[in-house]
Enzyme design. Structure first.
Site, PDB file in Angstrom:
ATOM      1  N   CYS A   2     -37.126  35.662  22.494  1.00 40.58           N
ATOM      2  CA  CYS A   2     -38.106  35.710  23.583  1.00 40.58           C
ATOM      3  C   CYS A   2     -38.332  34.312  24.148  1.00 40.58           C
ATOM      4  CB  CYS A   2     -39.424  36.249  23.047  1.00 40.58           C
ATOM      5  SG  CYS A   2     -39.230  37.790  22.164  1.00 40.58           S
ATOM      6  N   ARG A  27     -31.792  33.039  27.519  1.00 42.97           N
ATOM      7  CA  ARG A  27     -32.013  33.404  26.110  1.00 42.97           C
ATOM      8  C   ARG A  27     -31.854  34.891  25.876  1.00 42.97           C
ATOM      9  NH1 ARG A  27     -35.769  29.064  24.312  1.00 42.97           N
ATOM     10  NH2 ARG A  27     -36.706  30.412  22.770  1.00 42.97           N
ATOM     11  N   TRP A  75     -37.377  40.041  24.182  1.00 41.88           N
ATOM     12  CA  TRP A  75     -36.136  40.654  23.678  1.00 41.88           C
ATOM     13  C   TRP A  75     -36.604  41.592  22.581  1.00 41.88           C
ATOM     14  CZ3 TRP A  75     -32.905  39.429  19.127  1.00 41.88           C
ATOM     15  CH2 TRP A  75     -31.626  39.980  19.211  1.00 41.88           C
ATOM     16  N   ASN A  99     -43.267  35.112  20.120  1.00 43.74           N
ATOM     17  CA  ASN A  99     -41.840  35.167  19.800  1.00 43.74           C
ATOM     18  C   ASN A  99     -41.744  35.147  18.281  1.00 43.74           C
ATOM     19  OD1 ASN A  99     -39.101  34.936  19.549  1.00 43.74           O
ATOM     20  ND2 ASN A  99     -39.048  32.754  20.010  1.00 43.74           N
ATOM     21  N   GLY A 100     -41.078  36.166  17.707  1.00 41.72           N
ATOM     22  CA  GLY A 100     -40.925  36.215  16.250  1.00 41.72           C
ATOM     23  C   GLY A 100     -41.183  37.625  15.743  1.00 41.72           C
ATOM     24  N   GLU A 473     -12.772  33.198  16.248  1.00 39.85           N
ATOM     25  CA  GLU A 473     -13.651  32.799  17.354  1.00 39.85           C
ATOM     26  C   GLU A 473     -13.207  33.453  18.653  1.00 39.85           C
ATOM     27  OE1 GLU A 473     -16.376  31.733  17.833  1.00 39.85           O
ATOM     28  OE2 GLU A 473     -16.378  31.135  19.937  1.00 39.85           O
ATOM     29  N   LYS A 477     -15.551  35.827  21.143  1.00 37.60           N
ATOM     30  CA  LYS A 477     -15.726  35.556  22.576  1.00 37.60           C
ATOM     31  C   LYS A 477     -15.419  36.791  23.399  1.00 37.60           C
ATOM     32  CE  LYS A 477     -17.784  32.821  22.768  1.00 37.60           C
ATOM     33  NZ  LYS A 477     -18.090  32.448  21.437  1.00 37.60           N
ATOM     34  N   GLU A 480     -17.972  39.756  22.756  1.00 38.16           N
ATOM     35  CA  GLU A 480     -19.396  39.602  23.105  1.00 38.16           C
ATOM     36  C   GLU A 480     -19.625  39.532  24.611  1.00 38.16           C
ATOM     37  OE1 GLU A 480     -21.543  36.132  21.828  1.00 38.16           O
ATOM     38  OE2 GLU A 480     -19.770  34.893  21.893  1.00 38.16           O
ATOM     39  N   HIS A 496      -0.741  45.154   6.056  1.00 36.76           N
ATOM     40  CA  HIS A 496      -1.350  45.769   4.854  1.00 36.76           C
ATOM     41  C   HIS A 496      -2.431  46.786   5.222  1.00 36.76           C
ATOM     42  CE1 HIS A 496       0.861  43.066   2.273  1.00 36.76           C
ATOM     43  NE2 HIS A 496       0.537  42.087   3.084  1.00 36.76           N
ATOM     44  N   LYS A 591     -29.475  34.020  23.170  1.00 35.74           N
ATOM     45  CA  LYS A 591     -28.790  32.732  23.007  1.00 35.74           C
ATOM     46  C   LYS A 591     -29.083  32.141  21.627  1.00 35.74           C
ATOM     47  CE  LYS A 591     -26.346  29.162  23.893  1.00 35.74           C
ATOM     48  NZ  LYS A 591     -24.887  29.345  23.758  1.00 35.74           N
TER      49      LYS A 591
END
Ligand code: AGP
Length: 596
Positions: A2, A27, A75, A99-100, A473, A477, A480, A496, A591
Site C-alpha cells: 500500500c 507499488r 493492495w 499499510n501492513g 531470472e 521476468k 510476471e 528427467h 513493487k
C-alpha cells in the site's frame, strides 16, 4: 504494497495527496482514497480500481476542501478490493490509513470491540475503532496511540487524523515503511520519499514502535513509552527526473536500458580511477572472519544471490549458499560455526527478508544488506550496507536492480580476494558497452517474442551453470509481466521428466555462454527440437554457431549473466507489450512486498 501520503500545511491538501499517490502507483494497488479535515469535519472519498477514478470523483481534489489530509492506495490483503474496504477507514472521531497486516485483529475485536458494528472486512478498521474507544475512555490521543502500539501485533504504518483537531496528524510505525517529510510551513507523511519528493527532500526516519506528532511547523517523535526522540532529518538522494519515464513508453524498458549507466555508476562508487576496489574494510573483515556466507533474499534478488554464491565460491574461495527468505526463516538450516549473512533487497523493505534479519540478529550473527534504498529498514537493521546506486526502480519487474546486485556482488567477491587475476574495472566496462549494443536489437527481440513466445501459454528457459542461474531470472521476468507460465530449467535435468511437457511449438529459450557446457546445452536443444519445440538460442559470440538467433558480445565468462539476462528482459517486455499487459504494474504484484 500500500501507499500512504499525509499533508498538513497552508495549501489545499487533496491535490497534493492525489499527486503523492500517483507517485506511489508503481507499488501496485487495487483501490484508493483520501480523507481531509476542514472546520471540524472529515470528508472521505474512496474509489475502486485505478487512481484516476478517485481523481475524477474528487474533481482533481477541488471538491474536497481543507489543508490537512491523508491518502492511500490499497493492495488488498484482508477483504476484497472494493470501496467498502478501501482506506481511509473512519470511526466516530478518527480517520486513518494503514499499510501492513494486524495479526491479532480477531483477538482485539473480541477483547475491546465486541459490541462494535464494523463497516468493512479489514483489519485496518479495527485500528480506527480502537482509537475511538481508547479516547472515548478518556485517553489523550498520544496515550491512545501508545496503547495501540502496546496491543497491536503485526506490521503497520499508520497516518491518522482527528476530527477534533485541525492542527495535528499522526504517523505510527512498526515493520512497514513510513517517513515524515519536513517542509517549510508544512509537513508530510509518506510510505517512501517518492510520495513527497516534489515538495521536500528532507525526511525523518520513524523507527519501529515509534510515533510522530506532525503539525504545520513541527515534527515530534516519541517512543511507545512517551520518551521524546531527538533525530535529525536526512536529505534523500532522489530527484524528480529519476522518477519520470522521459521518452520511454514504460518504466520497464527505460530501466532495462539504464543498465549500462547503472554499471558505470557502480564502478565509480566502488572503484578508483586505477580500478582499485573500494569496499569498507569492516565488511571485508567480517567476510574474512566467517567460515560460510548465507545469502538471503526473495524473487529477483534471490536470483542475484544465486550468482553471488557462485562468485564467492569461484572468485573468493569462500563457501556460500543462497536461500529464499520465506523458507529460511521457518526452516533454518544447520548454521556453520561462524556464519555471515548477506541480505539482498532492492527496496530494503521486504518483510520475508526482514524476518530473517531480525531472527539472525537475535542469534548474535552479523549481516550486510545490499540495497537500492538508503535508510531502508533492512539497511538500518543490518551491521553494514552496500548501496546499488541504480536510481529509483519504478517498474514492478526488477531489471536494473538485478544487474546492480550482480555487479556489486562481483565487486565484493573480488575485494575479498587480493588478486583475482582479472581487471574487473575493464571487464565491467566491457559488459556495460556490450549491453549498450544490445539496445540496438529491439526490433529483433520484438519479432522473436511475437513469433515464438506470444502464441504460447507456456515457455521454458534452459541452460547450465551461470546460464541456468540466468534462466531462473529470465523465467520470472517473462511470467510476471506477460502472465505466460514459464520455467527456468537446468538443461541437463529436462530429460528427467519435464521434457514430457514439450510438444509442437512449445517455445524454449536456450542460454549458451559457457565454453565448458555449450555443447551439452546444444544437445539438449536438439532433444527439444526433436519433440516439436520452437527454440530461441541466446549465445555469447565466442561459443555461438550458425542459426543462433541472438548473439551477445563476448565478456568474461563469469560476468556473462550480466549480458545474457538482457535479451531475456527484452523478450519479456515485448511479449507483454504484444499481449497488451500492464507492463509496469502487473496484476496481483506489488513493487515491494512488506507483508509476510
Ligand atoms: C522482481 O521482478 C519481483 N518484482 C520480485 O520478485 C522482487 O524481486 C522481490 O519481491 C524482492 O524484492 P526486494 O528486492 O525489494 O527485496
Amino acid at each position: 504494497m500500500c501507499g500512504i501520503v499525509g499533508y498538513i500545511g497552508e495549501k489545499q491538501a487533496a491535490p497534493i495527496l492525489l499527486d503523492g499517490l500517483a507517485k506511489l502507483e508503481y507499488r501496485g494497488y487495487d483501490s484508493a482514497g483520501l480523507a481531509v479535515y476542514d472546520e471540524g469535519k472529515i470528508t472521505v472519498r474512496r474509489a475502486v480500481g485505478k487512481l484516476v477514478n478517485l481523481v475524477e470523483k474528487t474533481e482533481e481534489g477541488r471538491a474536497v476542501k481543507g489543508t490537512l489530509g491523508i491518502g492511500h492506495t490499497r493492495w488488498a490483503t484482508h477483504g476484497k478490493p472494493n470501496e467498502k474496504n478501501a482506506h481511509p477507514h473512519t470511526g466516530s472521531r478518527f480517520s486513518l490509513v494503514h499499510n501492513g497486516i494486524i495479526e491479532n485483529e480477531a483477538e482485539l475485536r473480541r477483547r475491546f470491540l465486541s459490541d462494535t458494528e464494523f463497516a468493512s472486512e479489514t483489519d485496518t478498521e479495527v485500528i480506527v475503532r480502537l482509537m475511538d474507544k481508547f479516547t472515548a475512555d478518556g485517553e489523550a490521543v498520544d496515550v491512545a496511540i501508545m496503547h495501540l502500539i502496546d496491543v497491536l501485533e503485526g506490521s503497520y504504518a499508520l497516518a491518522i487524523i482527528d476530527s477534533l483537531d485541525g492542527e495535528h496528524m499522526y504517523a505510527v510505525k512498526n515493520k512497514s515503511p513510513l517517513l515524515v517529510g519536513k517542509g517549510d510551513g508544512f509537513n508530510m507523511i509518506g510510505s517512501d520519499a517518492m510520495a513527497m519528493i516534489a515538495h521536500t527532500e528532507w525526511f525523518y526516519e520513524i523507527h519501529d514502535k515509534e510515533f510522530a506528532v506532525v503539525s504545520r511547523d513541527g515534527v515530534e517523535i516519541f517512543t511507545s513509552y512517551s520518551q521524546k526522540v531527538s533525530r535529525e532529518p536526512y536529505k534523500a538522494e532522489l530527484d524528480l527526473s529519476d522518477i519520470s519515464k522521459g521518452t520511454y513508453p514504460h518504466y520497464t524498458i527505460k530501466e532495462i536500458e539504464e543498465q549500462p549507466l547503472v554499471l558505470r555508476r557502480i564502478m565509480q562508487e566502488y572503484m578508483d580511477e586505477n580500478g582499485e576496489l573500494s569496499v569498507p574494510e569492516e565488511i571485508l573483515a567480517d567476510l574474512r572472519e566467517c567460515d560460510k556466507i548465507y545469502i538471503v533474499a526473495c524473487g529477483t534478488s534471490y536470483h542475484a544471490g544465486i550468482i553471488g554464491k557462485h562468485f564467492f565460491e569461484k572468485i573468493s574461495g569462500k563457501p556460500a549458499d543462497s536461500f529464499v527468505a520465506s523458507e529460511f526463516v521457518y526452516n533454518m538450516p544447520l548454521l556453520s560455526e561462524k556464519p555471515f549473512f548477506i541480505f539482498i533487497s532492492q527496496s530494503g523493505e521486504t518483510a520475508d527478508s526482514r524476518a530473517v534479519l531480525v531472527k539472525i540478529k537475535q542469534m548474535g550473527h552479523k549481516a550486510l544488506t545490499i540495497t537500492n534504498v538508503k535508510g531502508s529498514t533492512l539497511s538500518r537493521e543490518a551491521d553494514h550496507t552496500l548501496l546499488l546506486y541504480a536510481g529509483p526502480e519504478i517498474a514492478v519487474a526488477s531489471t536494473k536492480a538485478y544487474s546492480a546486485q550482480v555487479a556489486v556482488l562481483a565487486i565484493l567477491a573480488a575485494a575479498l580476494k587480493n588478486n583475482i587475476g582479472i581487471n574487473l574495472k575493464y571487464e565491467l566496462a566491457l559488459v556495460a558497452n556490450t549491453i549498450e549494443s544490445l539496445c540496438g536489437d529491439k526490433e529483433l527481440f520484438s519479432r522473436l517474442a511475437k513469433e515464438y513466445i506470444v502464441p504460447s501459454r507456456n515457455c521454458f528457459y534452459i541452460g547450465r551453470g551461470e546460464d541456468y542461474y540466468v534462466c531462473l531470472e529470465a523465467a520470472l521476468k517473462l511470467k510476471e509481466i506477460s502472465y505466460i507460465q514459464t520455467e527456468g530449467f537446468a538443461a541437463g535435468e529436462l530429460k528427467h521428466g519435464t521434457i514430457a511437457l514439450i510438444e509442437k511449438d512449445t517455445p524454449v529459450v536456450a542460454i549458451i555462454t559457457q565454453a565448458n557446457t555449450q555443447l551439452n546445452t546444444r544437445s539438449n536443444v536438439k532433444e527439444v527440437l526433436s519433440r516439436g519445440a520452437k527454440v530461441i538460442r541466446i549465445a555469447m559470440k565466442s561459443v555461438s554457431s550458425h542459426g543462433d538467433q541472438i548473439v551477445v558480445g563476448d565478456v568474461h565468462e563469469i560476468l556473462s549473466p550480466l549480458v545474457s539476462v538482457v535479451p531475456a528482459q527484452y523478450l519479456a517486455y515485448y511479449s507483454a507489450l504484444h499481449l497488451g499487459c500492464d507492463i509496469d504494474k502487473p496484476r496481483n504484484l506489488a513493487k515491494s512486498v512488506t507483508v509476510e
